[in-house]
Design a protein around this motif. Sequence first.
Motif, PDB file in Angstrom:
ATOM      1  N   ARG A  50      14.305  13.694 -17.676  1.00 20.24           N
ATOM      2  CA  ARG A  50      13.239  14.052 -16.747  1.00 20.24           C
ATOM      3  C   ARG A  50      11.960  13.327 -17.130  1.00 20.24           C
ATOM      4  O   ARG A  50      11.774  12.926 -18.275  1.00 20.24           O
ATOM      5  N   ASP A  51      11.109  13.161 -16.152  1.00 21.66           N
ATOM      6  CA  ASP A  51       9.843  12.475 -16.370  1.00 21.66           C
ATOM      7  C   ASP A  51       8.850  13.025 -15.358  1.00 21.66           C
ATOM      8  O   ASP A  51       9.190  13.887 -14.547  1.00 21.66           O
ATOM      9  N   MET A  52       7.650  12.520 -15.387  1.00 24.51           N
ATOM     10  CA  MET A  52       6.608  12.942 -14.452  1.00 24.51           C
ATOM     11  C   MET A  52       6.202  11.756 -13.589  1.00 24.51           C
ATOM     12  O   MET A  52       6.233  10.609 -14.033  1.00 24.51           O
ATOM     13  N   LYS A  53       5.840  12.050 -12.348  1.00 27.90           N
ATOM     14  CA  LYS A  53       5.307  11.046 -11.428  1.00 27.90           C
ATOM     15  C   LYS A  53       4.196  11.710 -10.640  1.00 27.90           C
ATOM     16  O   LYS A  53       3.875  12.888 -10.857  1.00 27.90           O
ATOM     17  N   LEU A  54       3.597  10.971  -9.725  1.00 35.21           N
ATOM     18  CA  LEU A  54       2.569  11.528  -8.851  1.00 35.21           C
ATOM     19  C   LEU A  54       3.127  11.610  -7.445  1.00 35.21           C
ATOM     20  O   LEU A  54       3.657  10.638  -6.915  1.00 35.21           O
ATOM     21  N   GLY A  55       3.022  12.769  -6.833  1.00 33.38           N
ATOM     22  CA  GLY A  55       3.536  12.988  -5.489  1.00 33.38           C
ATOM     23  C   GLY A  55       2.450  13.454  -4.544  1.00 33.38           C
ATOM     24  O   GLY A  55       1.319  13.739  -4.946  1.00 33.38           O
ATOM     25  N   LYS A  56       2.799  13.552  -3.271  1.00 36.25           N
ATOM     26  CA  LYS A  56       1.880  13.996  -2.214  1.00 36.25           C
ATOM     27  C   LYS A  56       0.563  13.220  -2.253  1.00 36.25           C
ATOM     28  O   LYS A  56      -0.515  13.795  -2.311  1.00 36.25           O
ATOM     29  N   VAL A  57       0.692  11.908  -2.230  1.00 35.09           N
ATOM     30  CA  VAL A  57      -0.466  11.009  -2.291  1.00 35.09           C
ATOM     31  C   VAL A  57      -1.281  11.122  -1.003  1.00 35.09           C
ATOM     32  O   VAL A  57      -0.731  11.168   0.095  1.00 35.09           O
ATOM     33  N   SER A  58      -2.599  11.171  -1.144  1.00 36.44           N
ATOM     34  CA  SER A  58      -3.491  11.189   0.018  1.00 36.44           C
ATOM     35  C   SER A  58      -4.833  10.564  -0.374  1.00 36.44           C
ATOM     36  O   SER A  58      -5.049  10.201  -1.524  1.00 36.44           O
ATOM     37  N   SER A  59      -5.720  10.463   0.591  1.00 35.56           N
ATOM     38  CA  SER A  59      -7.082   9.933   0.377  1.00 35.56           C
ATOM     39  C   SER A  59      -7.073   8.609  -0.374  1.00 35.56           C
ATOM     40  O   SER A  59      -7.764   8.427  -1.374  1.00 35.56           O
ATOM     41  N   VAL A  60      -6.263   7.667   0.115  1.00 30.27           N
ATOM     42  CA  VAL A  60      -6.130   6.358  -0.525  1.00 30.27           C
ATOM     43  C   VAL A  60      -7.252   5.440  -0.058  1.00 30.27           C
ATOM     44  O   VAL A  60      -7.498   5.328   1.147  1.00 30.27           O
ATOM     45  N   HIS A  61      -7.938   4.816  -1.023  1.00 31.06           N
ATOM     46  CA  HIS A  61      -9.038   3.899  -0.711  1.00 31.06           C
ATOM     47  C   HIS A  61      -8.960   2.676  -1.609  1.00 31.06           C
ATOM     48  O   HIS A  61      -8.673   2.790  -2.804  1.00 31.06           O
ATOM     49  N   LEU A  62      -9.254   1.533  -1.029  1.00 30.07           N
ATOM     50  CA  LEU A  62      -9.380   0.302  -1.809  1.00 30.07           C
ATOM     51  C   LEU A  62     -10.782   0.291  -2.395  1.00 30.07           C
ATOM     52  O   LEU A  62     -11.767   0.431  -1.672  1.00 30.07           O
ATOM     53  N   ILE A  63     -10.897   0.146  -3.720  1.00 29.50           N
ATOM     54  CA  ILE A  63     -12.234   0.169  -4.334  1.00 29.50           C
ATOM     55  C   ILE A  63     -12.692  -1.213  -4.778  1.00 29.50           C
ATOM     56  O   ILE A  63     -13.807  -1.356  -5.257  1.00 29.50           O
ATOM     57  N   THR A  64     -11.839  -2.213  -4.630  1.00 26.51           N
ATOM     58  CA  THR A  64     -12.259  -3.600  -4.842  1.00 26.51           C
ATOM     59  C   THR A  64     -12.158  -4.311  -3.505  1.00 26.51           C
ATOM     60  O   THR A  64     -11.273  -4.017  -2.706  1.00 26.51           O
ATOM     61  N   HIS A  65     -13.046  -5.210  -3.256  1.00 26.54           N
ATOM     62  CA  HIS A  65     -13.067  -5.911  -1.968  1.00 26.54           C
ATOM     63  C   HIS A  65     -13.208  -7.410  -2.206  1.00 26.54           C
ATOM     64  O   HIS A  65     -14.223  -8.014  -1.896  1.00 26.54           O
ATOM     65  N   TYR A  66     -12.158  -8.010  -2.762  1.00 23.37           N
ATOM     66  CA  TYR A  66     -12.169  -9.436  -3.079  1.00 23.37           C
ATOM     67  C   TYR A  66     -11.726 -10.308  -1.912  1.00 23.37           C
ATOM     68  O   TYR A  66     -11.809 -11.521  -1.978  1.00 23.37           O
ATOM     69  N   HIS A  67     -11.233  -9.701  -0.864  1.00 27.82           N
ATOM     70  CA  HIS A  67     -10.643 -10.443   0.243  1.00 27.82           C
ATOM     71  C   HIS A  67     -10.882  -9.682   1.537  1.00 27.82           C
ATOM     72  O   HIS A  67     -11.090  -8.466   1.516  1.00 27.82           O
ATOM     73  N   PRO A  68     -10.835 -10.357   2.679  1.00 24.26           N
ATOM     74  CA  PRO A  68     -11.049  -9.672   3.953  1.00 24.26           C
ATOM     75  C   PRO A  68      -9.883  -8.724   4.272  1.00 24.26           C
ATOM     76  O   PRO A  68      -8.752  -8.928   3.834  1.00 24.26           O
ATOM     77  N   TYR A  69     -10.186  -7.706   5.042  1.00 23.11           N
ATOM     78  CA  TYR A  69      -9.176  -6.731   5.463  1.00 23.11           C
ATOM     79  C   TYR A  69      -8.161  -7.387   6.387  1.00 23.11           C
ATOM     80  O   TYR A  69      -8.527  -8.090   7.323  1.00 23.11           O
ATOM     81  N   LYS A  70      -6.884  -7.168   6.097  1.00 21.40           N
ATOM     82  CA  LYS A  70      -5.799  -7.606   6.977  1.00 21.40           C
ATOM     83  C   LYS A  70      -4.911  -6.392   7.213  1.00 21.40           C
ATOM     84  O   LYS A  70      -4.440  -5.785   6.250  1.00 21.40           O
ATOM     85  N   PRO A  71      -4.690  -6.003   8.473  1.00 20.33           N
ATOM     86  CA  PRO A  71      -3.894  -4.804   8.752  1.00 20.33           C
ATOM     87  C   PRO A  71      -2.443  -4.967   8.312  1.00 20.33           C
ATOM     88  O   PRO A  71      -1.941  -6.081   8.163  1.00 20.33           O
ATOM     89  N   MET A  72      -1.798  -3.827   8.120  1.00 20.92           N
ATOM     90  CA  MET A  72      -0.386  -3.774   7.752  1.00 20.92           C
ATOM     91  C   MET A  72       0.368  -2.992   8.818  1.00 20.92           C
ATOM     92  O   MET A  72      -0.197  -2.100   9.443  1.00 20.92           O
ATOM     93  N   PRO A  73       1.651  -3.290   9.013  1.00 19.41           N
ATOM     94  CA  PRO A  73       2.433  -2.509   9.983  1.00 19.41           C
ATOM     95  C   PRO A  73       2.646  -1.087   9.472  1.00 19.41           C
ATOM     96  O   PRO A  73       3.015  -0.892   8.320  1.00 19.41           O
ATOM     97  N   LEU A  74       2.377  -0.107  10.313  1.00 23.05           N
ATOM     98  CA  LEU A  74       2.540   1.283   9.905  1.00 23.05           C
ATOM     99  C   LEU A  74       3.961   1.799  10.145  1.00 23.05           C
ATOM    100  O   LEU A  74       4.372   2.775   9.528  1.00 23.05           O
ATOM    101  N   ALA A  75       4.701   1.153  11.034  1.00 21.75           N
ATOM    102  CA  ALA A  75       6.087   1.553  11.283  1.00 21.75           C
ATOM    103  C   ALA A  75       6.935   1.181  10.064  1.00 21.75           C
ATOM    104  O   ALA A  75       6.848   0.058   9.547  1.00 21.75           O
ATOM    105  N   LYS A  76       7.771   2.113   9.615  1.00 27.38           N
ATOM    106  CA  LYS A  76       8.558   1.901   8.393  1.00 27.38           C
ATOM    107  C   LYS A  76       9.448   0.660   8.472  1.00 27.38           C
ATOM    108  O   LYS A  76       9.512  -0.124   7.520  1.00 27.38           O
ATOM    109  N   THR A  77      10.123   0.457   9.596  1.00 23.88           N
ATOM    110  CA  THR A  77      11.023  -0.686   9.713  1.00 23.88           C
ATOM    111  C   THR A  77      10.263  -1.999   9.572  1.00 23.88           C
ATOM    112  O   THR A  77      10.698  -2.911   8.862  1.00 23.88           O
ATOM    113  N   ALA A  78       9.105  -2.103  10.204  1.00 24.46           N
ATOM    114  CA  ALA A  78       8.292  -3.316  10.096  1.00 24.46           C
ATOM    115  C   ALA A  78       7.723  -3.472   8.682  1.00 24.46           C
ATOM    116  O   ALA A  78       7.631  -4.588   8.168  1.00 24.46           O
TER     117      ALA A  78
END
Length: 155
Positions: free
Chosen positions: A96-124
């Motif tokens: 057994r081990d420990m992990k982090l679950g139920k992740v929320s409130s995710v923010h990028l705190i470094t901004h070295y590059h312009p924002y590029k969107p990602m596909p939100l659909a799982k298959t894509a």
Amino acid sequence: MRKQLEKMGKERHQFTGTFDRLGLKMSQGNGRGNHRYTPTICLKNIIDEQGKLVADHLWFNYSSSFLKVGELHPQDRIEFTAIPVEYHKDYHHEKRDMKLGKVSSVHLITHYHPYKPMPLAKTAAVGYVMSINGDEGHGHYSTAYHKWAFAQING
């Protein structure tokens, strides 16, 4: 065993980690050799709100919480909240081990590059991970990603 996470209890805490890489988790499909994939993200040097190192690395599902941040690059720093949870590491559920679950409130705190969107659909999203990892041989995943990317270009 990640002892620092175990000591934190089961309350939600704030963490910061450094983006390392993307991967795929494979699960057995319908028993006919059809595998299903889930995109995953590896963060390294995970620290808690007091600045203590709680894990050298952790893998998470690359869920919409992470995807909404946009395309990530190595060394991007990400802040998020999560709950420490126990899990079994091996096939026989003996370790057994420990992990982090139920992740929320995710923010990028470094901004070295312009924002590029990602596909939100799982298959894509799976198709995107396959593409950047040089494995585009899985038909419908690649097709879903390429359709999404084409729509981004052509509005």
